[in-house]
Every structure is written in structure tokens, then in C-alpha cells.
Design a protein around this motif. Structure first.
Motif, mmCIF file in Angstrom:
data_model
loop_
_atom_site.group_PDB
_atom_site.id
_atom_site.type_symbol
_atom_site.label_atom_id
_atom_site.label_comp_id
_atom_site.label_asym_id
_atom_site.label_seq_id
_atom_site.Cartn_x
_atom_site.Cartn_y
_atom_site.Cartn_z
ATOM 1 N N ASN A 1 5.089 3.956 -7.195
ATOM 2 C CA ASN A 1 3.811 3.384 -7.599
ATOM 3 C C ASN A 1 3.847 2.729 -8.971
ATOM 4 O O ASN A 1 3.153 1.745 -9.204
ATOM 5 C CB ASN A 1 2.683 4.407 -7.505
ATOM 6 N N ARG B 1 0.836 -1.213 0.000
ATOM 7 C CA ARG B 1 0.000 0.000 0.000
ATOM 8 C C ARG B 1 0.868 1.259 0.000
ATOM 9 O O ARG B 1 0.603 2.206 -0.733
ATOM 10 C CB ARG B 1 -0.933 0.026 1.212
ATOM 11 N N ARG B 2 1.890 1.259 0.836
ATOM 12 C CA ARG B 2 2.769 2.430 0.910
ATOM 13 C C ARG B 2 3.494 2.660 -0.412
ATOM 14 O O ARG B 2 3.671 3.798 -0.842
ATOM 15 C CB ARG B 2 3.771 2.294 2.056
ATOM 16 N N ASP C 1 1.203 4.209 -2.849
ATOM 17 C CA ASP C 1 0.935 5.607 -2.505
ATOM 18 C C ASP C 1 2.120 6.526 -2.773
ATOM 19 O O ASP C 1 1.958 7.748 -2.806
ATOM 20 C CB ASP C 1 0.534 5.734 -1.033
ATOM 21 N N ASP C 2 3.312 5.958 -2.963
ATOM 22 C CA ASP C 2 4.509 6.749 -3.207
ATOM 23 C C ASP C 2 4.528 7.190 -4.685
ATOM 24 O O ASP C 2 4.396 6.355 -5.574
ATOM 25 C CB ASP C 2 5.755 5.922 -2.884
#
Length: 152
Positions: free
Chosen positions: A33, A24-25, A28-29
Motif C-alpha cells: 500500500n 485496489r488490491r 489493501d495489501d
């Protein structure tokens, strides 16, 4: 006897949660991504990542006995050219933050060992970033302990 990093972290469920939070992180980057959202990604990516990390960090050999091997992991990340160093740092930062997200033990020695593993893993992958690099076909599965990379 001291538990493995895998056991200390909380076992299989902890690594599944860690892999999901890390994924997820990365999505979100703004820089990470793209490689994490491409259509060729394995549909069981998070579970496979959790199994890989678990095995490397002292858990059962699920990844190497039912999924793939270390050479395939290296090959999957190989030949993408240079300029990946910032992505590597960002990847490590996401990993460290994901440990917080899922409530992994916060003792400094555990966190240092986990961070050191991920920094080593990123460096190991980056060795094969040049387009003409040769990825070994029989790379042994790494084993990471509280003291670092194991010779076993």
C-alpha cells in the motif's frame, strides 16, 4: 490466427477493469500500500497502467504514442534499493487475484501467459532497483505473447 492476449482478455475495457482491481488490491495489501498511496502518483495512474499493460500484451500502442515509453516505466520504479523481492511476489499475487476479480478468462494457458508476463515484468523492474543502476534511455517497449517475450 490466434488472438493476442489483449484480445483474448476482452480488450480495453477488460484492461481498465484489471488495472483498477489490481490497484485496489495493492492498496489493501499491508506491504504494497505505501508505494501505491504516495502523493506523487500520477492522477491517471490506473488508466495509464491499463494502457501500458494493454500495449505490452498485444493491444494498440496508446501508451507509447500518447503517454510515455518503457524507459520511463523502468525509471519510475528504479533506484529504490534492495529488499523488494517479497513486494514483487505480492504484486504478482495481486495481479493474479485481480484477474479473478474482473472475470478474465480462466483457461490455464491464458492464465499461465499472463502470470509469466507479470513475473517477467517484476524481474525487469528489479534489475534497476540498486540505487546506482543506470536505466537505459531508449528501452524498447516489450511485447508479450502466448509464448512469452517477443523478439520483435
Amino acid at each position: 490466427m490466434r488472438p493476442s492476449l489483449y484480445e483474448h482478455a476482452g480488450g480495453e475495457a477488460a484492461f481498465l477493469a484489471l488495472a483498477a482491481a489490481h490497484h485496489r488490491r495493492c492498496l489493501d495489501d499491508p506491504e504494497l500500500n505505501h508505494p501505491f498511496s504516495h502523493p506523487g502518483q500520477h492522477p491517471q495512474h490506473v488508466a495509464r497502467l491499463a494502457a501500458y499493460w494493454a500495449e505490452v500484451l498485444g493491444g494498440p500502442p496508446t501508451y507509447s504514442t500518447t503517454m510515455s515509453d518503457h524507459s520511463s516505466v523502468l525509471l519510475m520504479h528504479a533506484h529504490n534499493g534492495g529488499g523488494m523481492h517479497d513486494l514483487g511476489r505480492r504484486f504478482v499475487d495481486c495481479f493474479v487475484a485481480a484477474m479473478d476479480d474482473v472475470g478474465m478468462p480462466d483457461d490455464p494457458e491464458f492464465r499461465a501467459a499472463m502470470r509469466a508476463y507479470m513475473e517477467w515484468a517484476v524481474s525487469d523492474v528489479l534489475i534497476y532497483a540498486p540505487v546506482d543502476s543506470a536505466v537505459p534511455s531508449n528501452a524498447p517497449m516489450p511485447r508479450w505473447t502466448w509464448a512469452g517475450l517477443s523478439a520483435d
